[in-house]
Design a protein around this motif. Structure first.
Motif, mmCIF file in Angstrom:
data_model
loop_
_atom_site.group_PDB
_atom_site.id
_atom_site.type_symbol
_atom_site.label_atom_id
_atom_site.label_comp_id
_atom_site.label_asym_id
_atom_site.label_seq_id
_atom_site.Cartn_x
_atom_site.Cartn_y
_atom_site.Cartn_z
ATOM 1 N N SER A 28 56.723 -12.393 26.317
ATOM 2 C CA SER A 28 55.660 -13.351 26.629
ATOM 3 C C SER A 28 54.929 -13.855 25.399
ATOM 4 C CB SER A 28 54.665 -12.728 27.615
ATOM 5 O OG SER A 28 54.025 -11.607 27.029
ATOM 6 N N GLY A 29 54.758 -13.006 24.387
ATOM 7 C CA GLY A 29 54.074 -13.447 23.180
ATOM 8 C C GLY A 29 54.948 -14.260 22.243
ATOM 9 N N GLY A 30 56.225 -14.329 22.526
ATOM 10 C CA GLY A 30 57.144 -15.094 21.693
ATOM 11 C C GLY A 30 57.603 -14.380 20.448
ATOM 12 N N GLU A 31 57.183 -13.109 20.267
ATOM 13 C CA GLU A 31 57.517 -12.405 19.033
ATOM 14 C C GLU A 31 58.842 -11.654 19.123
ATOM 15 O OE1 GLU A 31 55.915 -9.467 21.795
ATOM 16 O OE2 GLU A 31 55.279 -11.495 21.196
ATOM 17 N N THR A 32 59.404 -11.534 20.326
ATOM 18 C CA THR A 32 60.622 -10.756 20.527
ATOM 19 C C THR A 32 61.609 -11.556 21.366
ATOM 20 O OG1 THR A 32 59.357 -8.699 20.479
ATOM 21 C CG2 THR A 32 61.575 -8.578 21.383
ATOM 22 N N VAL A 33 62.892 -11.483 20.976
ATOM 23 C CA VAL A 33 63.981 -12.105 21.733
ATOM 24 C C VAL A 33 64.833 -10.985 22.327
ATOM 25 C CG1 VAL A 33 66.006 -13.598 21.637
ATOM 26 C CG2 VAL A 33 64.020 -14.105 20.207
ATOM 27 N N ILE A 34 65.091 -11.061 23.625
ATOM 28 C CA ILE A 34 65.871 -10.040 24.331
ATOM 29 C C ILE A 34 67.267 -10.591 24.603
ATOM 30 C CG2 ILE A 34 65.954 -8.498 26.304
ATOM 31 C CD1 ILE A 34 63.430 -8.125 24.693
ATOM 32 N N VAL A 35 68.303 -9.837 24.218
ATOM 33 C CA VAL A 35 69.691 -10.278 24.407
ATOM 34 C C VAL A 35 70.488 -9.152 25.052
ATOM 35 C CG1 VAL A 35 71.746 -11.261 23.315
ATOM 36 C CG2 VAL A 35 69.490 -11.651 22.292
ATOM 37 N N GLY A 36 71.140 -9.439 26.157
ATOM 38 C CA GLY A 36 72.040 -8.484 26.790
ATOM 39 C C GLY A 36 73.461 -8.716 26.328
ATOM 40 N N SER A 37 74.251 -7.649 26.219
ATOM 41 C CA SER A 37 75.620 -7.800 25.729
ATOM 42 C C SER A 37 76.569 -6.843 26.435
ATOM 43 C CB SER A 37 75.677 -7.592 24.210
ATOM 44 O OG SER A 37 75.040 -6.397 23.824
ATOM 45 N N LEU A 88 75.687 -7.895 31.872
ATOM 46 C CA LEU A 88 76.279 -9.204 32.156
ATOM 47 C C LEU A 88 75.347 -10.071 32.992
ATOM 48 C CD1 LEU A 88 79.926 -8.056 33.008
ATOM 49 C CD2 LEU A 88 79.016 -8.820 30.810
ATOM 50 N N SER A 89 74.076 -9.722 33.012
ATOM 51 C CA SER A 89 73.086 -10.499 33.753
ATOM 52 C C SER A 89 72.103 -11.140 32.779
ATOM 53 C CB SER A 89 72.325 -9.595 34.725
ATOM 54 O OG SER A 89 71.529 -8.659 34.014
ATOM 55 N N SER A 90 71.312 -12.092 33.302
ATOM 56 C CA SER A 90 70.276 -12.734 32.492
ATOM 57 C C SER A 90 69.000 -11.915 32.554
ATOM 58 C CB SER A 90 70.001 -14.149 33.012
ATOM 59 O OG SER A 90 71.157 -14.955 32.933
ATOM 60 N N PRO A 91 68.373 -11.629 31.424
ATOM 61 C CA PRO A 91 67.129 -10.850 31.439
ATOM 62 C C PRO A 91 65.950 -11.695 31.910
ATOM 63 C CG PRO A 91 67.679 -11.495 29.198
ATOM 64 C CD PRO A 91 68.810 -11.963 30.057
ATOM 65 N N LEU A 92 65.017 -11.042 32.583
ATOM 66 C CA LEU A 92 63.766 -11.676 32.980
ATOM 67 C C LEU A 92 62.623 -10.835 32.450
ATOM 68 C CD1 LEU A 92 62.301 -13.856 34.899
ATOM 69 C CD2 LEU A 92 62.022 -11.894 36.437
ATOM 70 N N VAL A 93 61.665 -11.467 31.753
ATOM 71 C CA VAL A 93 60.476 -10.775 31.266
ATOM 72 C C VAL A 93 59.351 -10.989 32.274
ATOM 73 C CG1 VAL A 93 58.760 -10.653 29.429
ATOM 74 C CG2 VAL A 93 61.182 -10.999 28.861
#
Length: 733
Positions: free
Chosen positions: A457-466, A492-497
């Motif tokens: 939410s703060g834009g400081e972190t990017v979450i990537v699933g692999s 194999l799913s899209s992350p939701l914050v």
């Protein structure tokens, strides 16, 4: 070849911890650049007769006893002939489940086990909860090749995880060129057929160009569940009957015809008593230059479009045995299917063939013109040329293009002008799109990514699933790893914050489980059983989490604990395979106003009461794959056939409906200036007026399939496709 007796669960546990050798990259294809690094030689005296068998579309399923019986009959008959090897051209199973592989392997006689060579079909890749790693652990990496008694055989794999059609991509095509360069007469096998009416592989024209000067003589394929022989582009292709429909296989022997080496192919049907009926099908030359390679055009000239007409001139070698030449606008709208085409016969004039094609109604942008040269012997050669249709005034304007290795299959993420893309090779790139260029901020490497990243939410972190069993949190400013979380299965799913109980968590599915992980620390808050595979994105209102599942049900879970609150069936199918296909396994679940949540399948979009699970309204159509979008007081729905409608989110009643005539998968719409911009799976960008539903703009971005939702930075639209091509376009207004 991997040992088929290995316990699959043990194999997967070893894979997740790195205990198995690293020859195969988990969740993606291993693509050695040179054949000697992994080519296999089957020892056999050079003078001995060479025979092999081909099966395809076995579709093993433990509840399909008749089908397994046919497979046993076919394998028993094959074993009696003692072939040097056996090729399986894919769709080994119905959906790639553990029990299905068990069922398949139970039908294979011990004598054939070391001789079997496989390639996957779309049924092994589209719904594979293990992210393809179970297939690779059982049968080895793809692509691969081996040599036996002077014959070179290569197993190709243009399948795409979570997707239906085929696509090679640059890395796979490079492997093919390296593997076949210097090889002897070569046999290829893969799941999808080429040429004729087939458009199952999005970049088959690039494949044709790759093998044009290479010694490909025969191709064996499946997928269409019927027998077909096609002589095209220098080779003979046999598409085979499906074993799921009977005890069918193909027997191939290398013999001599007038002192020239050939492959003699028979179609074999096995009766219930084990007796077989053999029918001579085709003789494939192994020597010379292949099947009428002289039909290859030496030039294709396209005149500038004059009104609605395009002049096409095709030059051939003067000695080419051509009986006719046809041309058409490449049927780009055909998505993983077949088409008879809209061919126009060209006329021989002044040593060339020429004619006029209608280009009426073509969108601005990049198109392919397909040429087919027919030979006097019945063979043909397909080639393509590129046509650029200029845009009208006020249309989107191309600004820049860049490439990322692999395919960008997931949505692009954007925050404060920073766009992040993740690819199937594990490349993550963060960049700032400018009017005339893309300014890369950082690059990082994770495992193969099939769904898009998400910002905290703060834009400081990017979450990537692999697919390597990891969820990675990367610093948005530098790409540095902040933390990693390792579930038991591929992500194999899209992350939701989402905000839950005063904290912030990323919600994502891995295999059949849903996880809630703290975005600051990477520590798990809870994990819950979804009872089925889920590759979509959940929704969360802070109190409950809503998810689809491959068991055919939608679930509501307590956001604080993961405890199941309710579940509701989204399909009337009763078998495991049917509930997966017709359930919400790949849905982007959406919150709607008035305490409703939207869950979609390939049959309908349904608004469900978030508190009880009761259905409020339903709109028919396959709305699961393309995310819906709330726009003010309306809901924009897009189905996979390209039907777009703006509906009342309280009732589902349509305010307008528009048919685009193209397929749409996974790439959702973005909103700018009163228009909804949608990139179809065919690469067509459309701008739809939200007030009226009228299509205001159409732009063909290129030939590649697109499954990635674009990003919008001011009025610059950023798109990405399966060729890894990232584009920036300035939108009008």
């Amino acid at each position: 070849m991997a040992n088929p007796h290995l316990d699959r669960r043990k194999v997967l546990r070893m894979a997740g911890t790195g205990a198995v050798g690293a020859a195969t990259v988990l969740g993606t294809q291993a693509l050695p650049r040179h054949r000697p690094a992994h080519a296999e030689t089957l020892r056999e005296p050079a003078a001995a007769p060479l025979s092999f068998a081909v099966v395809t579309d076995t579709h093993a399923n433990p509840v399909e006893g008749t089908r397994l019986g046919w497979l046993r009959l076919a394998f028993a008959s094959i074993a009696a002939g003692n072939p040097a090897f056996v090729l399986n051209a894919g769709d080994i199973t119905d959906y790639g489940g553990d029990d299905e592989y068990d069922a398949y392997l139970s039908t294979v006689p011990d004598a054939l086990r070391p001789k079997l060579r496989h390639v996957p079909g779309n049924h092994e890749m589209r719904w594979d909860v293990h992210g393809a790693e179970l297939y690779h652990r059982l049968f080895g990496p793809t692509p691969y090749s081996f040599d036996v008694a002077g014959l070179h055989v290569a197993g190709l794999d243009p399948t795409q995880l979570l997707q239906e059609p085929g696509h090679f991509g640059r890395e796979h095509l490079r492997w093919i060129a390296n593997d076949l360069r210097g090889a002897g007469p070569s046999v290829l096998f893969l799941h999808y057929p080429f040429g004729a009416e087939h458009y199952f592989v999005n970049d088959q024209d690039a494949f044709f160009e790759t093998v044009a000067d290479l010694p490909v003589r025969a191709v064996f394929a499946g997928h269409i569940h019927r027998e077909q022989v096609v002589r095209t582009n220098g080779f003979t292709q046999v598409a085979a009957e499906a074993v799921k429909d009977g005890a069918f296989y193909y027997w191939v022997e290398r013999t001599s015809d007038a002192s020239h080496p050939v492959l003699q192919v028979w179609a074999v049907a096995v009766a219930a008593d084990g007796s077989d009926t053999r029918r001579e099908l085709v003789t494939i030359p192994l020597g010379g230059d292949g099947a009428d390679r002289g039909l290859r055009p030496v030039r294709i000239d396209l005149g500038g479009p004059t009104g609605d007409a395009l002049q096409v001139t095709v030059g051939l070698d003067t000695s080419a045995p051509a009986a006719g030449v046809r041309a058409q606008v490449y049927p780009q709208a055909v998505f993983g299917g077949g088409s008879a085409g809209t061919w126009v016969d060209l006329a021989p004039t002044d040593g060339a063939w020429s004619g006029s094609l209608s280009v009426a109604g073509l969108a601005a942008g990049i198109h392919r013109i397909q040429v087919r040269v027919g030979g006097t012997s019945g063979a043909s050669h397909d080639a393509t040329a590129t046509l650029s249709v200029p845009p009208a005034a006020g249309a989107p304007v191309d600004r820049w293009q860049a490439r990322i290795p692999g395919s960008v299959q997931g949505a692009l993420a954007e925050r404060d002008g920073l766009v992040v893309a993740a690819s199937t090779t594990g490349q993550v790139e963060a960049f700032r799109p400018r009017a005339t260029k893309r300014a890369v901020v950082w690059r990082a490497t994770v495992g193969a990514a099939y769904r898009g990243p998400a910002f905290a939410s703060g834009g400081e972190t990017v979450i990537v699933g692999s697919a390597d069993h990891r969820l990675s949190a990367l610093d948005a400013g530098s790409g540095r790893v902040r933390w990693r979380f390792s579930p038991d299965d591929p992500v194999l799913s899209s992350p939701l914050v989402a905000s839950i109980g005063g904290g912030e968590f990323v919600l994502f599915a891995a295999g059949r489980r849903l996880h809630a992980v703290d975005t600051r620390t990477g520590r798990a808050r809870w994990s819950a059983d979804l009872h089925g595979f889920f590759a979509g994105r959940v929704a969360c209102d802070g109190t409950r989490v809503y998810a689809g599942s491959g068991d055919g049900r939608a679930y509501a879970l307590d956001a604080a604990t993961g405890e199941q609150l309710w579940s509701v069936s989204m399909t009337t199918r009763s078998d495991v395979y049917g509930r997966l296909l017709y359930g919400p396994w790949d849905d982007t679940v959406e919150l709607l106003p008035g305490g409703l949540v939207l869950v979609s399948t390939v049959s309908s979009a349904t608004a469900i009461d978030a508190a009880t699970g009761a259905a409020a309204w339903t709109v028919a159509g396959s709305h699961m794959y393309t995310p819906a979008r709330l726009v003010d007081d309306s809901l924009l729905l897009v189905d996979e056939r390209g039907k777009v409608q703006l509906v009342d989110p309280a009732t589902g009643v349509a305010r307008w409906v528009r048919e685009l005539g193209v397929r749409a998968f996974n790439a959702g719409p973005v909103i700018s200036g009163g228009l909804a911009w949608l990139v179809a799976a065919t690469g067509l960008l459309v701008g739809i007026d939200l007030a009226s539903g009228e299509v205001r703009h159409r732009r063909q971005l290129g030939p590649s399939n697109t499954f990635s939702t674009p990003a919008l930075v001011d009025n610059l639209l950023v798109t990405a496709d399966q060729d890894g091509l990232v584009r920036g376009l300035t939108l009008p207004g």
